[in-house]
Scaffold this motif. Structure first.
Motif, short mmCIF file in Angstrom:
data_model
loop_
_atom_site.label_atom_id
_atom_site.label_comp_id
_atom_site.label_asym_id
_atom_site.label_seq_id
_atom_site.Cartn_x
_atom_site.Cartn_y
_atom_site.Cartn_z
N ALA A 6 -23.89 -7.05 74.79
CA ALA A 6 -24.21 -6.87 76.20
C ALA A 6 -23.16 -7.66 76.90
CB ALA A 6 -25.43 -7.32 76.52
N GLN A 7 -22.32 -8.71 76.21
CA GLN A 7 -21.49 -9.56 76.79
C GLN A 7 -20.59 -10.30 75.98
OE1 GLN A 7 -22.02 -11.92 80.52
NE2 GLN A 7 -22.39 -13.51 79.11
N TYR A 8 -19.31 -10.35 76.13
CA TYR A 8 -18.33 -11.16 75.27
C TYR A 8 -18.23 -12.38 76.16
CZ TYR A 8 -17.25 -6.83 73.26
OH TYR A 8 -17.26 -5.65 72.28
N THR A 9 -18.21 -13.50 75.43
CA THR A 9 -17.93 -14.93 76.16
C THR A 9 -16.57 -15.54 75.40
OG1 THR A 9 -20.30 -14.88 76.25
CG2 THR A 9 -18.96 -17.04 76.60
N LEU A 10 -15.90 -15.79 76.33
CA LEU A 10 -14.32 -16.60 75.99
C LEU A 10 -14.38 -17.88 76.43
CD1 LEU A 10 -12.12 -13.34 76.29
CD2 LEU A 10 -12.86 -14.39 74.03
N ASP A 11 -13.75 -18.93 75.79
CA ASP A 11 -13.60 -20.22 76.61
C ASP A 11 -12.02 -20.09 76.93
OD1 ASP A 11 -16.02 -21.06 75.76
OD2 ASP A 11 -15.32 -22.24 73.90
N VAL A 12 -11.79 -20.59 78.29
CA VAL A 12 -10.47 -20.45 78.62
C VAL A 12 -10.10 -21.79 79.29
CG1 VAL A 12 -10.46 -18.11 78.93
CG2 VAL A 12 -11.20 -19.48 80.65
N THR A 13 -8.85 -22.08 79.27
CA THR A 13 -8.49 -23.35 79.98
C THR A 13 -7.78 -23.06 81.18
OG1 THR A 13 -6.28 -23.24 78.62
CG2 THR A 13 -8.09 -24.86 77.80
N ASP A 14 -7.35 -21.96 81.46
CA ASP A 14 -6.62 -21.35 82.76
C ASP A 14 -7.90 -20.26 83.15
OD1 ASP A 14 -5.04 -20.45 84.94
OD2 ASP A 14 -3.39 -21.04 83.82
N LEU A 15 -8.60 -20.64 84.16
CA LEU A 15 -9.61 -19.43 84.32
C LEU A 15 -8.71 -18.40 85.36
CD1 LEU A 15 -12.62 -18.36 84.50
CD2 LEU A 15 -12.66 -19.74 86.72
N ASP A 16 -7.94 -18.74 86.08
CA ASP A 16 -7.06 -17.72 87.20
C ASP A 16 -6.31 -16.94 86.47
OD1 ASP A 16 -8.29 -18.73 89.41
OD2 ASP A 16 -6.82 -20.25 89.54
N TRP A 22 -7.63 -10.37 81.97
CA TRP A 22 -8.65 -9.52 81.56
C TRP A 22 -8.93 -8.34 82.43
CZ3 TRP A 22 -9.34 -8.91 76.48
CH2 TRP A 22 -8.76 -9.85 75.59
N SER A 23 -9.10 -8.63 83.65
CA SER A 23 -9.70 -7.90 84.55
C SER A 23 -8.65 -6.70 84.71
CB SER A 23 -9.90 -8.57 85.88
OG SER A 23 -8.62 -8.98 86.39
N ALA A 24 -7.34 -7.15 84.68
CA ALA A 24 -6.19 -5.78 84.55
C ALA A 24 -6.18 -5.27 83.61
CB ALA A 24 -4.76 -6.55 84.78
N GLY A 25 -6.24 -5.75 82.48
CA GLY A 25 -6.45 -4.99 81.18
C GLY A 25 -7.65 -4.09 81.02
N ARG A 32 -16.38 -14.68 90.57
CA ARG A 32 -16.14 -16.11 90.27
C ARG A 32 -17.41 -16.60 90.86
NH1 ARG A 32 -10.77 -17.20 88.96
NH2 ARG A 32 -9.42 -15.55 89.73
N GLY A 33 -17.66 -17.89 89.82
CA GLY A 33 -19.12 -18.49 90.03
C GLY A 33 -18.87 -19.85 90.70
N ASP A 34 -19.67 -20.31 91.15
CA ASP A 34 -19.81 -21.76 91.94
C ASP A 34 -19.58 -23.03 90.64
OD1 ASP A 34 -20.00 -20.81 94.37
OD2 ASP A 34 -22.00 -21.15 94.45
N ASP A 35 -19.89 -22.53 89.63
CA ASP A 35 -19.83 -23.40 88.44
C ASP A 35 -18.46 -23.64 87.78
OD1 ASP A 35 -19.93 -21.07 87.46
OD2 ASP A 35 -21.39 -21.22 86.03
#
Length: 99
Positions: A6-16, A22-25, A32-35
């Protein structure tokens, strides 16, 4: 009853940077969440059930492999986890070695 991602989760240091990559690819829409995290959604043209991508911001750079977390749901389980969680708790069957 089959399981699917249902979902893939990745830890990232540079969110932007990673949200842009990933959105382009994948041609996904960024929410974007408030968290400080972001969720990427497939476009409406994609088939129903196409997985989302959760980018979880992390302050700590990882050395070595970056782990990928899969969220599984079972077909026919609207709560998204009852059957999948039950299956995940069962030990795998052992196979006999081929001689």
């Amino acid at each position: 009853m089959a399981l699917h991602v249902a979902q893939y989760t990745l830890d990232v240091t540079d969110l932007d940077l990673m949200a842009g990559f990933w959105s382009a690819g994948l041609d996904y829409r960024v929410e974007r969440g408030d968290d400080g995290n972001a969720k990427l959604h497939p476009t409406p043209e994609r088939p129903a059930g196409t997985p989302t991508v959760w980018l979880q911001a992390s302050d700590t750079p990882k050395r070595g492999k970056n782990r990928l977390h899969l969220d599984l749901v079972a077909d026919g389980d609207p709560g998204g986890g009852g059957t999948a969680a039950a299956r995940a708790g069962r030990p795998a069957r052992r196979r006999r070695p081929v001689r």
